[in-house]
Write an enzyme that holds these catalytic residues in place. Structure first.
Site, mmCIF file in Angstrom:
data_model
loop_
_atom_site.group_PDB
_atom_site.id
_atom_site.type_symbol
_atom_site.label_atom_id
_atom_site.label_comp_id
_atom_site.label_asym_id
_atom_site.label_seq_id
_atom_site.Cartn_x
_atom_site.Cartn_y
_atom_site.Cartn_z
ATOM 1 N N ALA A 553 -3.674 -13.095 -2.997
ATOM 2 C CA ALA A 553 -4.411 -14.344 -3.195
ATOM 3 C C ALA A 553 -5.864 -14.072 -3.515
ATOM 4 O O ALA A 553 -6.464 -14.724 -4.371
ATOM 5 C CB ALA A 553 -4.302 -15.212 -1.945
ATOM 6 N N GLN A 678 8.856 -4.633 -0.505
ATOM 7 C CA GLN A 678 7.905 -5.009 0.547
ATOM 8 C C GLN A 678 8.582 -5.812 1.652
ATOM 9 O O GLN A 678 8.329 -5.595 2.840
ATOM 10 C CB GLN A 678 6.794 -5.857 -0.064
ATOM 11 C CG GLN A 678 5.462 -5.162 -0.074
ATOM 12 C CD GLN A 678 4.344 -6.118 -0.412
ATOM 13 O OE1 GLN A 678 4.448 -6.872 -1.374
ATOM 14 N NE2 GLN A 678 3.284 -6.088 0.358
ATOM 15 N N GLY A 741 1.199 -14.197 0.227
ATOM 16 C CA GLY A 741 1.370 -12.765 0.486
ATOM 17 C C GLY A 741 2.664 -12.478 1.230
ATOM 18 O O GLY A 741 3.124 -13.283 2.039
ATOM 19 N N GLU A 744 3.706 -8.892 5.249
ATOM 20 C CA GLU A 744 3.897 -8.863 6.694
ATOM 21 C C GLU A 744 5.068 -9.691 7.187
ATOM 22 O O GLU A 744 5.604 -9.435 8.264
ATOM 23 C CB GLU A 744 2.585 -9.290 7.381
ATOM 24 C CG GLU A 744 1.501 -8.271 7.049
ATOM 25 C CD GLU A 744 0.104 -8.652 7.492
ATOM 26 O OE1 GLU A 744 -0.198 -8.450 8.662
ATOM 27 O OE2 GLU A 744 -0.675 -9.122 6.650
#
Lengths: 777, 176, 329
Positions: A553, A678, A741, A744
């Site tokens: 971002a 990811q 994102g 995580e």
């Protein structure tokens, strides 16, 4: 001292809070993201394509240079001596024998180290990077077990390592506080995180709990964790003409440059930090003592210094995730509607940092409830400062909350997926803000279908395959959208029509360089091959943390700003002889290597043509991202429905994960290939969190006992099944590119899904991580 | 006379300091940093190289022990401009993120393919007496378990290796 | 790592001669010794590389195998005679470490590897009687989940980490040794390692400078079945919490011969002689297996952190014996 730090932080937070109210009330159009990023509409361009990593050939050939791989003329090697007590005074430190050892150039201790200021601790300032604010080799005092007390510098690593064993240190031991239970007995206080007290009450949750028809009330615990990136922390440091140059492994180059500048009393532009490749970070590759010590040592010996921490050294001086003890109590009516959510507990930090593991943050926005009681208490221990590790707060907080939801589902005799759907909020339940985009119900439904959730037996311990008991579990994962202030980027177009994007961002394996090249190519209307993305260098524009899953971002907003500036300059340069003449920046779009009028694409001129007519070799524009007010205007979160099938050996208690599905709602996926890696990566770290990971902290002396990769277990290939992934791919209309994102979220919810599957397999509820076999015998 | 070994086909002198590991020899003396140091204690596999075609951990190997032997590092497997098929498969299947454990994974997989062909059993081989071992995903996983990956790219790594191993073409000998 | 002299032995006599000084150590694959030297737990001033020593895997006249001490773990595990006649040994080897380490590690070196107790490894910051007799043991009241439940002492609760040695113990393997003065002797592998007692710094009964030259496996009747089961915290590349090597000869429900060795529970590969004597000549029922395991584990002295190993060992012993007994049970 740390109370003062909290007070300062709280005052700042209060100001932010007041501003936040105004931002929340403002019209959408005043807010960044109020107008959707035009790229969201482009569905068949570069964005969204499964492009292979552009740095792939370098990485698979071992040709990507990491921090320890920059040879420098006259370089010496460093090795560290670590303290063996948690607190006390250095009485004597004998370096004579080490200094006399073959190849040794110098031994640095607090006595001869260059005098420098303390590190600015992370979150104390926008560009502060320090893991703590303790003096670095300036005093005869030791504050944690493992603190560096001497640095040996020698011509070879072998010589330096050997000489460390010749340094003799004696201490006057003071009584440290290293025992969590004793510290709690001595008193806790309310934790502060990013300027906010980690305490919130809505209604009287305890009363609602007592009055409810159905309730669960359990305690959960999670141990300390270490990031354990496979690349050892390493730095090559040199003072060249008054400039400190660092080849670092960093997820915050600009922060590091500024912070080192503060410590050495030099302007930040006299510190140059480069970090083109980072061998894994996960929150651990920030500013710790090694970069500072290497810089000091380079000054002391007047030569470049390479410092590669040993694996033990990483455990001694790079902090990890703190332990938590949590209580989750949930109350519901017979339909499963939550009446109370209580999520409280205690964690540990040090007096020298500002990081209290905020395990309640996910609970703020997950479910509708009439009442809430959220609270984090903290104690301070004499230990290595704890820090951020992948999904700080959410990773361990969702373990407790989502296990409790599973327990509640059983108490209610409602399917766990259904229970979650029934408690889906209309707006953020604790802030009252509208959601920017929330499709977790869709993720649950599609995930349950794909996983075959309907085949789950609701009665635990009833499915057996030979020695193995088989069970299914699920949990919600969640991680917020963040964007931190300070983003900026520069775009340069040259006369051949090639573009370069410059921004002080980072590539730790997230695929940043690849995905951002796709995005920039799309934004500029260029083929990917005509765009080069430059990052990992503190001299480039922007203060961009590769953390909090916010880098995408931050880069996105920065490039949008730079692009706007570039278009304005291009239009000015194009002048009146151009088909673009008279158009305003808002009226043009990029396509086919140039600009065109949005509603008349035939009015088009290429960059090459514009530059050539103007007789310019290149054009460059820089832009700064606006303040991230969107996060105070909307409640912005990604979600995941995690499904796990676990097998538990009825003889040995061994747990094996047979199947796992992550069903994500995390905005638009920019590159499905790298995104999948990811997301899986987060899930796999979550499997480690669930089943094996623990940093063993000896409470008698504050020493980390399992300071190696053979004693600290991370998942190996054999532990990892094929992990299935699906995602909604619904763009968030209020974020750059519609993306949120994804670094995580994978680790969140995963441990609970595993624990719930283990319960379904065995009937044993393990509330204490990791779920090792002894707990299942 | 100087003692030598061969690294990626070139003769190399053994170090004077017997403490120098094979890993530090290639990284620090020969400036071949493709072989990685992740633990320096035999617990991660990042330093895997091939010695006479067999995979070993270069961090636990003293370089002086390798007189007359032929060492292949990732630089000898393929270059960015001329990739080994397995390296290309790692890119195609996204078998890495940060890229740090990758050279070790690739060298390890090349050695592993030889072991499977030779019939070396693994912990998950059901029939020890069987002459041939099928390279199932579990066989690949078990045999690659000495190579840690912290980014969590295990699926992509196994996908890449499975494609090459099941392609039924022998892995080309690494470039010498 | 302290500087040292390096030399390479061409044969056994050469090795023993080169290792004549007190500070010398034999170097096999280096997978443990190099690590310990880097940690400065081992500080030899001379290393004698014995990996070039001759010695392959040969049939003995009695129908067993004689295995050179420099044979690599992989070569042993993959050898057809081992895979078909001594599966417990193949299984134990491939349950240990990683393929890369097994390609390096030698038979002799594997037997002589030292404990992985984390306090032993923390040379500078923790107390350990094995490193420094009389210093104290930080494991006793610290993290000792991996530690010994059998045969430990107040001075040391470390366990021996080898998987292979556990199988060798169950196979009644014999260790061939050559001493400094050229003397040759052999020992049952079960007598090679010692219990810690007051001298946990001494791992084995080897004389100074004595070299393991070979291991001999006695013949194993074709009616014997054997296997190895290892229980650990992750599914590969981890040391055993408990492991069981067992050899069983059972016919018509009667146990004619049984040998059991346990790993991960003691300072040495633990031959479960009590369990064996309970079983030998008796019936191969699940109840008998459980009684045998209980008999062996009656002597266990657990600590708070490793008490689970008693139940784990009991269950694993029973499961392994049941598996070997198959339909005969």
């Amino acid at each position: 001292m740390s109370i003062a730090k909290d007070a300062k932080d709280l005052a700042k937070g209060m100001l932010q809070g007041l501003m936040g109210k105004a931002v929340a009330m403002a019209p959408d159009s005043w807010i960044p993201g109020g107008e959707p990023d035009p790229l969201i509409r482009v569905r068949h361009g570069h964005v969204g394509k499964p492009v292979s990593r552009i740095d792939g050939p370098l990485k698979v050939a071992g040709a990507a240079p990491f921090a320890a791989e920059f040879p420098m003329e006259g370089m010496v090697y460093a090795a560290l001596v670590y303290s063996t007590i948690a607190k006390g005074r250095i009485l004597a430190i004998n370096v004579a024998q080490a200094e006399a050892a073959p190849g040794v150039r110098a031994v640095m201790t607090y006595r001869n180290a260059p005098r420098i200021a303390r590190p600015p601790v992370f979150m104390s300032d926008q560009k502060a990077a320090g893991g703590d604010d303790l003096p670095v080799m300036q005093e005869d005092f030791v504050r944690w077990n493992g603190e560096p007390v001497a640095v040996v510098l020698a011509d070879t690593q072998e010589q330096a390592d050997h000489a460390t064993t010749l340094v003799a240190v004696s201490y006057e031991l003071e009584t440290p506080m290293t025992d969590f239970a004793s510290a709690k007995d001595a008193g806790t206080r309310t934790a502060v995180f990013m300027g906010q007290a980690l305490h919130q009450e809505i209604g009287d949750a305890e009363k609602a709990l007592a009055a409810a028809a159905f309730r669960v009330d359990s305690h959960y615990s999670t141990p300390r964790h270490s990031h354990n990136a496979i690349e050892l922390h390493a730095v090559t440091a040199a003072w060249i003409g008054g400039v400190l140059r660092l080849h670092d492994a960093s997820q915050l180059v600009a922060h590091t440059a500024w912070s080192l500048g503060q410590m050495f009393g030099i302007p930040e532009d006299k510190v140059v930090v480069t970090s083109p490749f980072v061998g894994g970070g996960f929150g651990g590759k920030c500013l710790w003592q090694h970069q500072v010590l290497a810089s000091m040592a380079a000054k002391l010996v007047g030569r470049p210094v390479r410092m590669v921490l040993s694996r033990e050294g990483v455990y001694r001086i790079v902090g990890g995730r703190a332990l938590t003890e949590q209580r989750v109590a949930l109350a519901a009516d017979a339909e499963g509607k939550l009446k109370a959510v209580v999520h409280t507990g205690t964690t540990a930090k040090t007096a020298s940092n500002m990081m209290a593991e905020p395990f309640i943050v996910a609970t703020r926005s997950m479910y509708e409830s009439e009442t809430f009681k959220l609270d984090v208490q903290v104690v301070e221990l004499d230990m290595l400062a704890n820090t951020f590790m992948r999904a700080p707060g959410e990773a361990v907080g969702t373990f407790a909350l989502e296990c409790a939801m599973d327990e509640l589902a059983e108490a209610l005799d409602i399917d766990p997926v259904e229970l979650r759907i029934r408690n889906e909020p209309e707006m953020d339940p604790t802030s009252g803000l509208p959601f920017s985009s929330r499709n977790v119900v869709e993720a649950w439904r599609t995930g349950a279908e794909r996983f075959g959730w309907s085949r789950r037996s609701a009665v635990p311990g009833t499915v057996r395959d030979g020695e193995w008991l088989v069970g299914m579990g699920c949990a919600t994962g969640t991680y917020p959208y963040y964007r931190m202030p300070g983003g900026a980027a520069r775009i340069t177009l040259n006369a051949e029509g090639r573009a370069s994007i410059d921004i002080a961002a980072h590539e730790m394996g997230m695929g940043t360089a690849t995905a951002q090249t796709q995005v920039a190519a799309e934004r500029l209307g260029l083929p990917m091959g005509a765009v080069s993305f430059h990052y990992g260098d503190s001299t480039l524009p922007g203060v961009v943390l590769a953390g909090g899953s916010q880098q995408t971002a931050s880069i996105g907003a920065s490039v949008i700003a730079a692009h706007r500036a570039l278009v304005k300059e291009l239009l000015a340069m194009a002048g009146n002889d151009s088909p673009l003449a008279g158009l305003k920046p808002d009226e043009v779009a990029s396509r086919d290597g140039g600009l065109c009028r949005i509603d008349d694409p035939a009015r088009h001129e290429t960059y090459v043509s514009i530059l050539s007519r103007a007789g310019k070799g290149s054009i460059s524009a820089e832009g700064e991202a606006p303040m991230p007010l969107e996060t105070q205007h909307w409640s912005m979160h990604s979600h995941a429905a995690m499904f796990c099938e676990a097998r538990v050996n009825s003889v040995t208690g061994e747990v094996r994960i047979a199947r796992f599905l992550g069903s994500f709602d995390c905005g638009r996926i920019l590159n499905p290939k790298t995104a999948a890696s990811q997301l899986r990566g987060g899930i796999i770290m979550g499997l480690g969190l669930a089943l094996m990971e623990e940093t063993q902290f000896d409470e008698r002396n504050g020493r980390i006992v399992n300071a190696s990769l053979s004693e600290y277990h991370v998942p190996v290939h054999m532990d990892v099944p094929d992990i299935d992934l699906i995602w909604t791919d619904i763009a968030d209309p209020h974020t750059p590119m519609g993306a949120r994102g994804i670094g995580e979220i994978g680790i969140t919810g995963t441990a609970a899904a595993v624990a719930n599957a283990v319960y379904n397999a065995t009937g044993k509820r393990i509330r204490d991580l990791p779920i090792t076999l002894d707990k299942l015998l | 006379m100087t003692m030598t070994m061969t690294v990626n086909g070139s003769p190399v002198s053994l170090p004077h300091d017997a403490r120098v590991s094979l890993l530090d020899l290639v990284r620090e003396h020969l400036h071949l940093p493709g072989t990685k140091k992740g633990c320096n204690q035999g617990a991660c596999g990042a330093c895997t190289v091939l010695v006479d075609g067999e995979r070993i951990l270069s961090c636990l190997a003293l370089a002086v022990q390798f007189e007359g032997r032929s060492v292949t590092t990732i630089e000898g497997v393929g270059t960015p401009g001329a990739l080994h098929p397995l390296q290309a498969a790692f890119i195609e299947h996204d078998g890495f993120q940060c890229g740090y454990c990758t050279p070790g994974q690739i060298c390890s997989a090349i050695g592993m393919a030889q072991e499977i062909r030779r019939g070396v059993p693994s912990h998950v081989t059901a029939d020890l007496a069987a002459p041939d071992i099928a390279p199932t995903r579990d066989e690949l996983r078990e045999r690659m378990s000495g190579n840690l990956c912290r980014c969590g790219t295990h699926n992509g790594i196994i996908d890449a290796i499975a494609e090459i191993v099941s392609a039924d073409v022998l892995l080309p000998e690494p470039a010498q | 790592m302290r500087p040292f002299r390096y030399s390479r032995a061409v044969d056994v006599a050469d090795a023993v001669r080169l290792a004549g000084s007190p500070g010398a150590r034999y170097l096999g694959g280096g997978t443990n010794l190099v690590d310990l030297m880097r940690e400065t737990i081992e500080q030899p001033d001379a290393l004698v590389d014995v990996t070039a020593m001759p010695g392959e895997i040969e049939e003995t006249p009695e129908g067993g195998l004689l295995i050179g001490a420099a044979v690599r773990n992989t070569a042993l595990a993959e050898h057809p005679a081992v895979r078909t006649r001594y599966p417990v040994l193949s299984r134990a080897i491939v349950a240990g470490a990683s393929a890369q380490i097994r390609n390096m590690a030698t038979l002799g070196g594997n037997l002589l590897q030292r404990t992985r107790c984390a306090y032993f490894y923390d040379n500078h910051g923790s107390r350990c009687n094995k490193r420094q007799p009389g210093q104290g043991c930080d494991a006793l009241e610290g993290f000792h989940r991996n530690h010994a439940i059998l045969g430990a002492s107040a001075a040391c609760i470390a366990v021996h980490p080898s998987d292979m040695a556990v199988a060798l113990a169950a196979l009644d393997a014999v260790v061939h040794l050559q001493g400094r003065n050229g003397s040759v002797r052999s020992l049952p592998v079960t007598d090679l390692h010692r219990l810690p007692g007051e001298r946990p710094d001494v791992d084995t009964l080897l004389e100074p400078g004595e070299l393991i030259t070979a291991i001999e496996l006695p013949p194993l009747p074709a009616t014997l079945r054997s296997t190895y089961r290892k229980v650990r915290d992750r599914s590969s590349y981890a040391f055993a919490l408990v492991s069981v090597a067992a050899v069983l000869d059972i016919a018509d429900g009667e146990i004619r011969d049984v040998r059991i060795a346990l790993g991960g529970v003691a300072h040495k590969p633990w031959r479960a002689t009590r369990a064996e004597s309970v079983l030998r000549g008796g019936s191969g029922t699940a109840a008998a297996f459980a009684a045998a395991a209980d008999a062996e584990l009656a002597e266990a002295r657990p600590l708070p952190g490793n008490a689970f190993k008693i139940e784990l060992a009991r269950r694993t012993i029973v499961a392994v014996l049941r598996e070997l007994a198959g339909d005969s049970a």
